[in-house]
Design an enzyme around this catalytic site. Sequence first.
Site, short mmCIF file in Angstrom:
data_model
loop_
_atom_site.label_atom_id
_atom_site.label_comp_id
_atom_site.label_asym_id
_atom_site.label_seq_id
_atom_site.Cartn_x
_atom_site.Cartn_y
_atom_site.Cartn_z
N PRO A 58 -15.75 -3.98 3.04
CA PRO A 58 -17.19 -4.40 3.76
C PRO A 58 -18.28 -3.32 3.11
CG PRO A 58 -15.78 -3.31 5.09
CD PRO A 58 -14.99 -3.62 3.73
N LEU A 59 -18.11 -2.11 2.67
CA LEU A 59 -19.08 -1.06 2.17
C LEU A 59 -18.89 -0.97 0.77
CD1 LEU A 59 -18.22 1.41 5.11
CD2 LEU A 59 -19.95 -0.42 4.89
N GLY A 60 -18.24 -2.07 0.08
CA GLY A 60 -18.36 -1.85 -1.46
C GLY A 60 -17.13 -1.50 -2.09
N TYR A 86 0.92 -1.16 -0.07
CA TYR A 86 0.05 -0.04 -0.03
C TYR A 86 0.90 1.18 -0.18
CZ TYR A 86 -3.98 -2.87 1.59
OH TYR A 86 -4.73 -3.98 1.51
N THR A 109 -16.36 1.71 -4.90
CA THR A 109 -17.60 2.07 -5.22
C THR A 109 -18.51 1.77 -4.35
OG1 THR A 109 -17.86 -0.01 -6.60
CG2 THR A 109 -17.34 1.99 -7.76
#
Length: 311
Positions: free
Chosen positions: A232-234, A81, A237
């Site tokens: 976990p939240l997409g 990262y 997107t």
Amino acid sequence: MNNINNTSNSGNSGRTSTGLYLGGVYELPGTSISLHRVGYGAMQLTGPGVWGPPKDPDAAVAVLREAVAAGVNHIDTSDFYGPHVTNQLIRKALYPYPPGLTIVTKLGARRPPDKSWQPAISPEDLTAGVHDNLRNLGLDALDIVNYRAMGAIHGPAEGSIAEQVLVLADLQRNGLIRHIGLSNVTAAQLAEAQAITDIVCVQNNYNLAHREDDALIDNLVRQGIAYVPFFPLGGFTPLQSTTLNGVAAKLGATPMQVALAWLLHRSPNILLIPGTSSITHLRENLAAGQLTLSPQVLAEVDGITGAAVPH
């Protein structure tokens, strides 16, 4: 009525109360590691495209310190990262690391100057990756290393991962890795790895809109192995659903808090690592650990799979 207490926890109230605040506690199999079920993913602390340093490094350091002060004891990162950026920020913010903090990193990719994502899966690549993580985190041994299979664009692809897992098992015997996990893998690849060494966690893409791993999650919970959904939240997107918005409004929560709470309710072995570069969003994510969803609400949210599409 708002079912979430947004008051930040100081982290000094002890394991039980902090654990409840963060969705409970999960003990990794065959280890002494107990993780609060809501953790933190560091990927978003980099610059755009997971490349280079953040615009405001001091703000990134503040987010990490706030997370740990709130009781987070599970941070997900990787030396690819940035590259190197998140690990260096984690060290700057948190070293010397507080007792009980578990840093989970991953191997299997590299970031050349063109900013692409390329496989780094040879024995030499994996060994160098372990040493990069150790150096940038300032550690003598890594708590958990996930081997991330590159797979296909939209998910894992079948194929042997034995060579890579054997390398990690050897590094574990040499004391550089304490525990091994997998990322972006299939059930067959998990079984192949388990024939070589113990696996403590699996990290795959799973959320309200992507539930292909339902059977795998149920298999892992029977084995007592943690499942850690990335995106976990997409992901890049974010999830969007009219029904999700409606449920959140009724609960006095945000749609993303409901999506995180749904994951915690889905299975007791699910651990969350939502990422953010904002203290405000961090606090919202952590507060999802206190959101209780009734059976009726769970049924309503369960029914929106396929409708919770990215926008």
